[in-house]
Scaffold this active site. Sequence first.
Site, PDB file in Angstrom:
ATOM      1  N   THR A 180     -14.943   2.030 -15.963  1.00  0.00           N
ATOM      2  CA  THR A 180     -15.078   0.945 -14.982  1.00  0.00           C
ATOM      3  C   THR A 180     -15.576  -0.305 -15.686  1.00  0.00           C
ATOM      4  O   THR A 180     -16.415  -0.225 -16.585  1.00  0.00           O
ATOM      5  CB  THR A 180     -16.029   1.311 -13.819  1.00  0.00           C
ATOM      6  OG1 THR A 180     -16.188   0.151 -12.976  1.00  0.00           O
ATOM      7  CG2 THR A 180     -17.392   1.796 -14.269  1.00  0.00           C
ATOM      8  N   ASN A 226     -15.899   4.251 -22.286  1.00  0.00           N
ATOM      9  CA  ASN A 226     -14.960   3.167 -21.992  1.00  0.00           C
ATOM     10  C   ASN A 226     -14.245   2.761 -23.274  1.00  0.00           C
ATOM     11  O   ASN A 226     -14.753   2.995 -24.362  1.00  0.00           O
ATOM     12  CB  ASN A 226     -15.707   1.963 -21.398  1.00  0.00           C
ATOM     13  CG  ASN A 226     -14.802   1.036 -20.608  1.00  0.00           C
ATOM     14  OD1 ASN A 226     -13.772   0.567 -21.102  1.00  0.00           O
ATOM     15  ND2 ASN A 226     -15.157   0.769 -19.368  1.00  0.00           N
ATOM     16  N   HIS A 259     -15.033   3.647  -2.200  1.00  0.00           N
ATOM     17  CA  HIS A 259     -14.056   2.628  -1.784  1.00  0.00           C
ATOM     18  C   HIS A 259     -12.973   3.205  -0.869  1.00  0.00           C
ATOM     19  O   HIS A 259     -11.932   2.595  -0.695  1.00  0.00           O
ATOM     20  CB  HIS A 259     -13.424   1.960  -3.016  1.00  0.00           C
ATOM     21  CG  HIS A 259     -14.364   1.019  -3.727  1.00  0.00           C
ATOM     22  ND1 HIS A 259     -14.109   0.468  -4.961  1.00  0.00           N
ATOM     23  CD2 HIS A 259     -15.579   0.529  -3.363  1.00  0.00           C
ATOM     24  CE1 HIS A 259     -15.122  -0.319  -5.328  1.00  0.00           C
ATOM     25  NE2 HIS A 259     -16.032  -0.296  -4.383  1.00  0.00           N
ATOM     26  N   TYR A 261       0.831  -1.219   0.000  1.00  0.00           N
ATOM     27  CA  TYR A 261       0.000   0.000   0.000  1.00  0.00           C
ATOM     28  C   TYR A 261       0.863   1.267   0.000  1.00  0.00           C
ATOM     29  O   TYR A 261       0.489   2.268  -0.603  1.00  0.00           O
ATOM     30  CB  TYR A 261      -0.986   0.002   1.177  1.00  0.00           C
ATOM     31  CG  TYR A 261      -2.233  -0.793   0.856  1.00  0.00           C
ATOM     32  CD1 TYR A 261      -3.215  -0.281   0.013  1.00  0.00           C
ATOM     33  CD2 TYR A 261      -2.412  -2.079   1.362  1.00  0.00           C
ATOM     34  CE1 TYR A 261      -4.336  -1.019  -0.317  1.00  0.00           C
ATOM     35  CE2 TYR A 261      -3.532  -2.829   1.035  1.00  0.00           C
ATOM     36  CZ  TYR A 261      -4.499  -2.291   0.201  1.00  0.00           C
ATOM     37  OH  TYR A 261      -5.607  -3.016  -0.131  1.00  0.00           O
TER      38      TYR A 261
HETATM   39  P1  OAD Z   1     -11.130  -2.406 -13.756  1.00  0.00           P
HETATM   40  O1  OAD Z   1      -9.664  -2.605 -13.910  1.00  0.00           O
HETATM   41  O2  OAD Z   1     -11.954  -3.582 -13.411  1.00  0.00           O
HETATM   42  O3  OAD Z   1     -11.730  -1.781 -15.096  1.00  0.00           O
HETATM   43  C1  OAD Z   1     -11.112  -0.718 -15.757  1.00  0.00           C
HETATM   44  C2  OAD Z   1     -11.992  -0.303 -16.930  1.00  0.00           C
HETATM   45  O4  OAD Z   1     -11.446   0.892 -17.500  1.00  0.00           O
HETATM   46  C3  OAD Z   1     -12.092  -1.326 -18.055  1.00  0.00           C
HETATM   47  O5  OAD Z   1     -13.457  -1.474 -18.421  1.00  0.00           O
HETATM   48  C4  OAD Z   1     -11.278  -0.700 -19.199  1.00  0.00           C
HETATM   49  O6  OAD Z   1     -11.795  -1.012 -20.473  1.00  0.00           O
HETATM   50  C5  OAD Z   1     -11.454   0.775 -18.908  1.00  0.00           C
HETATM   51  N1  OAD Z   1     -10.346   1.649 -19.376  1.00  0.00           N
HETATM   52  C6  OAD Z   1      -9.018   1.428 -19.314  1.00  0.00           C
HETATM   53  N2  OAD Z   1      -8.330   2.490 -19.756  1.00  0.00           N
HETATM   54  C7  OAD Z   1      -9.247   3.423 -20.108  1.00  0.00           C
HETATM   55  C8  OAD Z   1      -9.169   4.764 -20.636  1.00  0.00           C
HETATM   56  N3  OAD Z   1      -8.001   5.344 -20.877  1.00  0.00           N
HETATM   57  N4  OAD Z   1     -10.321   5.424 -20.871  1.00  0.00           N
HETATM   58  C9  OAD Z   1     -11.532   4.826 -20.634  1.00  0.00           C
HETATM   59  N5  OAD Z   1     -11.655   3.576 -20.150  1.00  0.00           N
HETATM   60  C10 OAD Z   1     -10.545   2.891 -19.871  1.00  0.00           C
HETATM   61  O7  OAD Z   1     -11.321  -1.206 -12.693  1.00  0.00           O
HETATM   62  P2  OAD Z   1     -12.630  -0.831 -11.832  1.00  0.00           P
HETATM   63  O8  OAD Z   1     -13.859  -1.030 -12.627  1.00  0.00           O
HETATM   64  O9  OAD Z   1     -12.391   0.507 -11.257  1.00  0.00           O
HETATM   65  O10 OAD Z   1     -11.993  -2.391  -5.720  1.00  0.00           O
HETATM   66  O11 OAD Z   1     -12.563  -1.897 -10.674  1.00  0.00           O
HETATM   67  C11 OAD Z   1     -13.517  -1.856  -9.665  1.00  0.00           C
HETATM   68  C12 OAD Z   1     -12.929  -2.226  -8.330  1.00  0.00           C
HETATM   69  O12 OAD Z   1     -12.211  -3.464  -8.432  1.00  0.00           O
HETATM   70  C13 OAD Z   1     -11.893  -1.264  -7.805  1.00  0.00           C
HETATM   71  O13 OAD Z   1     -12.447  -0.134  -7.161  1.00  0.00           O
HETATM   72  C14 OAD Z   1     -11.139  -2.109  -6.838  1.00  0.00           C
HETATM   73  C15 OAD Z   1     -10.933  -3.301  -7.741  1.00  0.00           C
HETATM   74  O14 OAD Z   1     -10.538  -4.476  -7.167  1.00  0.00           O
HETATM   75  C16 OAD Z   1     -11.527  -2.408  -4.459  1.00  0.00           C
HETATM   76  O15 OAD Z   1     -10.350  -2.246  -4.228  1.00  0.00           O
HETATM   77  C17 OAD Z   1     -12.564  -2.627  -3.408  1.00  0.00           C
END
Ligand code: OAD
Length: 253
Positions: free
Chosen positions: A192, A217, A123, A67
């Site tokens: 996301t 996205n 979060h 971290y």
């Molecule tokens: P993810 O890594 O699951 O998803 C990232 C998303 O961003 C994907 O759908 C990609 O296609 C998209 N992406 C990547 N680069 C991009 C860009 N430049 N512009 C637009 N889109 C882009 O991340 P999260 O959805 O945030 O939880 O994950 C959710 C949670 O899972 C996090 O908050 C964390 C993780 O484990 C905890 O820590 C509780």
Amino acid sequence: MVEELREIADRILNARVIAALTGAGVSKESGIPTFRDSDGLWSQYNLEQYATVEAIFTRPKEVWEWYRDRYNEVKAAEPNPGHRALAKLELFLRGNGKDFAVITQNIDGLHQRAGSENVIEIHGSLYRARCSACGKIYDMEEVVNGPLPPYCDCGGLIRPDVVMFGEPLPEKALDAAVRYAQQADVFMVIGTSAVVYPAASLPYIARDAGALLIEINLSDTPITSIADYVLRGKFGEVMPELTNAVIEKAGRE
Ligand code: OAD
């Protein structure tokens, strides 16, 4: 995309409440890795090893060092043009009497550093640590510069003030996020993968309550098929275009 942007701008200007749910994709262009992309954190590290309560209590030093590295990475990062455009949109729309919120799953504080004011961190935040026993809040900068693992005056183990897997979300933040999802006329889902609950339920709540759903996205997610508009591209490129479209349209009316 230009025609779509005009239509969306029109809907935003006619909305009373606008909310954006953001995820790790919005910080990718700031150099912070996402979780589930091929170069994401969970392809490099084992989630169970670092992001669970069990991990921090059984291997506190190792988990804390992880971290600390995440914190240093985030601290060194800068908001990207997407963060700044979202903040500009918020300030513009709030100046026009609208209610605007950013609901973020990110713990990197980059929305705030870009100027977003109404940010709901569902979060938690990497800028804070918290005693696991008495709940006392600590500044992360002080904690990571001291001995790791850190302990509170009360004897309890201090932990990052972030949500770990299997933990409930902070109640006040989740309540506020659900309220925005229920009330939003326009709900944006940005960067996301929309697979982690309960955050991923917010777009469905918004849609069921009648919001216009917009996804930004790079690739498909479970939200793509229910979104009214899908803006395919990088946050740092699409968001400034959207903000400009809204401000230009408002100028013409
Ligand atoms: P993810 O890594 O699951 O998803 C990232 C998303 O961003 C994907 O759908 C990609 O296609 C998209 N992406 C990547 N680069 C991009 C860009 N430049 N512009 C637009 N889109 C882009 O991340 P999260 O959805 O945030 O939880 O994950 C959710 C949670 O899972 C996090 O908050 C964390 C993780 O484990 C905890 O820590 C509780």
